[in-house]
Write a protein that holds these residues in place. Sequence first.
Motif: not given
Length: 397
Positions: A295-307
Amino acid sequence: MPAQTTAESPWPVRVVALKIGEWVNRLGEIWVDGQIAQLTRRPGMPTQFLTLRDPDANISLSVTCPRGVLGDEVAEGSRVVVHARPDFWIERGTLSLRASEIRQVGLGQLLARLEQLRKLLAAEGLFAADRKRRLPFLPRTIGLITGRASAAERDVVENARRRLPGARFRIENVATQGPSAVTEVVEALQRLDADSAVDVIVIARGGGSIEDLLPFSNETLVRAVSAARTPVVSAIGHESDVPLLDHVADFAASTPTDAAKRIVPDLADELREVAGLRQRARDCVHRRLERERELMAGLPERMRHTVRARVGREQAETEQGRERIRRRLRGLLEAGGADLVHVRARVRALSPQATLDRGYAVVQLPDGTVLREASAASGTLRIRVARGEFEAVASAQ
């Protein structure tokens, strides 16, 4: 009537002895049930002596009988029924029974009596399942009632310590058969039950015949076990015969070895269980950490997508808000312009200039007073029209 004696006029001992003898003789011949605790056969003597003991209490009576009355098959420990007359020996002040017939109780009669006793105790609720108490998982001290240096003692102690090396015992060695067995077992049970450190009590004995196991079906022992506050385990090594102790005990083991397995946990099994639980806990933690790592590995991309999605939604909402404001202002301005045109038209319609434009004129006297009546006109007049003004001279008509 009570004896009329006083300190001044007491009865002599002989009188008391005679009166006791008279009362005893009134009892006549009776049948007595008991167990032979001691038997003395003296060669050449016409009289034989034995001690008859109550199976349920520590009470005994001396019995004498002619040689032909006591059969050779009767031995110490035998259950018998005696037809006798109570006899009070005045010279010695002792009571004994003079037997005229002795019958050994057969196995069938014993079993019938045990069945009657079992039904009686069951009706009282002594064997009810809801009276059974759970055995402690890890007893501090184990009370053991068994014969001295018996195989049952060795089986219980060795097997228990093989499963749990630190098992502690308080051992009460008693007679497990014979006339004194019931009394000794009950006394040992009461001593162990009074010890607060004892968490479970085991009554153990190896196998034996029905006659040998009779003490463990004794009513006194059964009631003592029922009254005990400490859980009791019956460990009588028997096969088909079930003593009443098994029914009243909180747990009935098939053998002393089986009792040892029931009263203490197997340390090796428990350690394996703990090790298994520990390993399962580790595996669960590792799986959870792995999931969290993924989950932490994919967090930045998910955060960018969410932002991005959030910013896009906010921009769209902002643009929509701007467009709504523009439309609102445009509508307000248009409505205000229309209202201004209407007001301007009304103002124009009501202004003096509009009146002059329609051909009307304003006539003023030299002092600037507006002429309102023709009779007031005189001299030079100032006349204002739509575009400009001029002077005129009033003349009379």
